[in-house]
Design a protein around this motif. Structure first.
Motif, mmCIF file in Angstrom:
data_model
loop_
_atom_site.group_PDB
_atom_site.id
_atom_site.type_symbol
_atom_site.label_atom_id
_atom_site.label_comp_id
_atom_site.label_asym_id
_atom_site.label_seq_id
_atom_site.Cartn_x
_atom_site.Cartn_y
_atom_site.Cartn_z
ATOM 1 N N VAL A 10 28.645 47.627 55.859
ATOM 2 C CA VAL A 10 28.421 46.327 55.206
ATOM 3 C C VAL A 10 28.592 45.194 56.209
ATOM 4 O O VAL A 10 27.806 44.238 56.225
ATOM 5 N N ARG A 11 29.585 45.304 57.071
ATOM 6 C CA ARG A 11 29.848 44.277 58.093
ATOM 7 C C ARG A 11 28.624 44.104 59.008
ATOM 8 O O ARG A 11 28.210 42.982 59.309
ATOM 9 N N GLN A 13 25.481 44.970 58.307
ATOM 10 C CA GLN A 13 24.385 44.430 57.503
ATOM 11 C C GLN A 13 24.497 42.916 57.379
ATOM 12 O O GLN A 13 23.497 42.196 57.521
ATOM 13 N N ARG A 14 25.689 42.420 57.141
ATOM 14 C CA ARG A 14 25.908 40.960 57.054
ATOM 15 C C ARG A 14 25.642 40.289 58.393
ATOM 16 O O ARG A 14 25.046 39.215 58.460
ATOM 17 N N TRP A 15 26.112 40.913 59.476
ATOM 18 C CA TRP A 15 25.905 40.376 60.822
ATOM 19 C C TRP A 15 24.407 40.247 61.101
ATOM 20 O O TRP A 15 23.954 39.231 61.628
ATOM 21 N N CYS A 16 23.645 41.260 60.727
ATOM 22 C CA CYS A 16 22.194 41.238 60.941
ATOM 23 C C CYS A 16 21.537 40.095 60.175
ATOM 24 O O CYS A 16 20.705 39.370 60.731
ATOM 25 N N ARG A 17 21.898 39.939 58.917
ATOM 26 C CA ARG A 17 21.320 38.851 58.110
ATOM 27 C C ARG A 17 21.656 37.486 58.706
ATOM 28 O O ARG A 17 20.829 36.579 58.679
ATOM 29 N N ALA A 18 22.839 37.343 59.262
ATOM 30 C CA ALA A 18 23.265 36.057 59.815
ATOM 31 C C ALA A 18 22.601 35.733 61.151
ATOM 32 O O ALA A 18 22.607 34.580 61.579
#
Length: 113
Positions: A10-11, A13-18
């Motif tokens: 999840v971490r 995935q969030r990093w990628c979106r940001a």
């Protein structure tokens, strides 16, 4: 995905979106491919010619491999032949955030160019 720590997935995935602003996601995206023992960061671009079809191109950037026995992550870089090699400027770590920071900073320009 069961063998990877769920919170780390999840971490990333969030990093990628940001990594990419919402307003330019029609031009470039950063995604993560999840495999049983590793995560691969992928840069995605839309087709630049209509005759190439509707599929986006996917260019691997970095890979994080998880060793269950030690509960540590290792960072790998990709060469021009799409082979991954261990990145030796950081040690394996339990803190995936440290490896994400290294990819983000990219002090050797090996990940983002």
């Amino acid at each position: 995905m069961a063998s990877l720590p769920e919170m780390d997935v999840v971490r990333v995935q969030r990093w990628c979106r940001a990594r990419v602003s919402e307003r330019v996601r029609d031009q470039v995206r950063v995604e993560v491919d999840v495999a049983p023992r590793h995560l691969t960061i992928v840069e995605c671009r839309p087709p630049w010619r209509a005759d190439f079809g509707p599929e986006w191109t996917r260019h691997p950037i970095a890979r994080f491999r998880y060793t269950r026995a030690t509960e540590q992550w290792s960072l790998y870089w990709r060469d021009r032949n799409l082979r991954f090699h261990e990145y030796d400027l950081v040690q394996p770590t339990e803190r995936l955030e440290d490896l994400l920071t290294e990819v983000d900073l990219d002090p050797t320009a090996i990940f983002w160019g």
